[in-house]
Write a protein that holds these residues in place. Structure first.
Motif, short mmCIF file in Angstrom:
data_model
loop_
_atom_site.label_atom_id
_atom_site.label_comp_id
_atom_site.label_asym_id
_atom_site.label_seq_id
_atom_site.Cartn_x
_atom_site.Cartn_y
_atom_site.Cartn_z
N HIS A 28 -79.22 57.84 11.88
CA HIS A 28 -79.00 57.43 10.50
C HIS A 28 -79.64 56.07 10.28
O HIS A 28 -79.50 55.18 11.13
N ASP A 32 -78.58 52.51 5.41
CA ASP A 32 -77.72 53.42 4.65
C ASP A 32 -76.25 53.22 5.01
O ASP A 32 -75.37 53.43 4.17
N ARG A 65 -69.30 62.31 9.07
CA ARG A 65 -70.56 62.00 8.43
C ARG A 65 -71.53 63.18 8.54
O ARG A 65 -71.63 63.82 9.57
N GLY A 68 -78.47 62.49 8.28
CA GLY A 68 -79.17 61.96 9.44
C GLY A 68 -80.28 62.89 9.88
O GLY A 68 -80.45 64.00 9.36
#
Length: 310
Positions: A28, A32, A65, A68
Motif C-alpha cells: 500500500h 494513502d 483493509r 493494495g
C-alpha cells in the motif's frame, strides 16, 4: 510475515520512488495510509517522523483493509534512498576473525588479536553510488577479479542520536534490513603508499552495497542479537551464523558512533559479517552468479552478478 507491516521503497508507474507499506502480501502506498503527511512520500521522510509514523502505520496494518498491489507486481527498490551515512563494522564476528587471521597476518606481518578490543572498528561505504535493491543486477567492477560477498544485518536509525549509552542504544533504532557488503579483495592493499589498506578501493564501487528487501520495524523483532544469518551463492550455502556471534553488539556500535557524530534518521550501520566469505577459500563472484541472503525476520535479499559495461 509474522507481525505488523514492513516498510519498503518501490517504483511507481511514472518511474518515481515511493514509500510502500507491505501488509501480508500486498503493498500500500504509505501516503494513502498517512493522509495529510507530506513525509510519507519517502522512507527517509517517514524515518524523520518515526515516533509519529510507526504507531499510525502499525494501527493501519492491523485494521481490515482492501486494495493494495500484490508484492509480486511491485518494482521494489532498496528500502532507504539514500542514507546520509553508511557505516560498516569491520572484523566483528568471532568466526570471521578466525577465518581471516592468516590473511591478515600475510598483509600486515602480524597475527590479529583474538581478544575483544575496547571499541568497535568502522569504515564507510558510498550510499547513492553503491546501494541497489532486491533483484537488481549487480555490476562487477572491471578493475577487480576478486569480488567477495558479506552478509550483514543493517541497523537503521530512527532519530537524531548523540552520546547515547549502550543501555539505551537500541531505542534509537527504527528497524533492521539486509546488507551485502561486497568487497574487492584484490584491492585491499595498495603497494607503494604509506598506508596498508585501501578502504575506498576495496569497498566503494557501483552496486557494491545491495540492500533490502525492506525495513522490518524494531518493534517486531524480539531479540536482534539472536537472528540466523545465511548466504548462498548459486544455491550453495556459504555463510551460516547468528547475530549473537558479534564481537561488539549492535548497541555497542551505535553508542560508539554516536560519541563521534550525531546519527541521523535513515543512517545505516552494517554490523559486520560472519564466517563463510570467499577469500579464505579463494572463491570469488563471477558474472552470472546469484547471491541470496536470509536474516531472521528481515526477509530475503537476492541479486545476480552482471558485467559492468559502463
Amino acid at each position: 510475515m509474522s507481525d505488523g507491516y514492513r516498510l519498503l521503497s518501490y517504483r511507481d508507474a511514472a518511474g518515481h520512488s515511493r514509500a510502500g507499506v507491505l501488509v501480508g502480501d500486498r503493498v500500500h502506498p504509505a501516503a494513502d495510509l498517512l493522509a495529510d503527511t507530506p513525509e510519507a512520500s519517502s522512507v527517509i521522510g517517514l524515518l524523520k517522523i518515526w515516533d509519529q509514523a510507526h504507531p499510525r502505520l502499525h494501527a493501519a496494518a492491523k485494521a481490515p483493509r482492501s486494495g493494495g498491489t500484490p508484492l509480486s507486481d511491485v518494482a521494489v527498490l532498496a528500502p532507504v534512498l539514500y542514507p546520509g551515512a553508511l557505516f560498516c563494522a569491520g572484523a566483528n564476528y568471532w568466526d570471521h576473525l578466525e577465518e581471516m587471521a592468516e590473511i591478515a597476518k600475510r598483509t600486515t606481518g602480524k597475527a590479529p588479536s583474538m581478544t575483544k578490543g575496547a571499541e568497535p572498528w568502522f569504515f564507510m561505504k558510498t550510499a547513492a553510488g553503491s546501494i541497489v535493491g532486491p533483484d537488481a543486477p549487480v555490476r562487477l567492477p572491471n578493475f577487480s577479479k576478486q569480488v567477495d560477498w558479506e552478509a550483514e544485518i543493517g541497523v537503521v536509525i530512527a532519530r537524531p542520536t548523540r552520546n547515547i549509552s549502550e543501555k539505551a542504544a537500541l531505542d534509537a533504532v527504527a528497524g533492521y534490513l539486509i546488507v551485502n557488503d561486497l568487497s574487492a579483495r584484490d584491492l585491499m592493499k595498495r603497494e607503494g603508499t604509506p598506508f596498508i589498506y585501501d578502504w575506498v578501493g576495496q569497498k566503494c564501487f557501483e552496486d557494491g552495497a545491495p540492500m533490502g528487501p525492506w525495513l522490518t520495524p524494531a518493534a517486531y523483532i524480539k531479540d536482534p542479537n539472536d537472528l540466523p544469518i545465511k548466504l548462498w551463492v548459486n544455491g550453495v550455502l556459504k555463510q551460516n551464523s547468528n547475530t549473537g556471534r558479534m564481537v561488539h553488539s549492535m548497541a555497542e556500535q551505535i553508542a560508539y558512533i554516536s560519541r563521534h557524530v550525531t546519527l541521523q534518521p535513515g543512517d545505516v550501520i552494517a554490523t559486520g559479517t560472519p564466517a563463510g566469505v570467499g577469500m579464505p577459500r579463494g572463491e570469488f563472484l563471477k558474472i552470472g552468479d546469484v547471491v541470496k541472503i536470509e536474516i531472521g525476520e528481515c526477509g530475503t535479499l537476492t541479486n545476480h552478478m552482471v558485467a559492468d559495461s559502463g
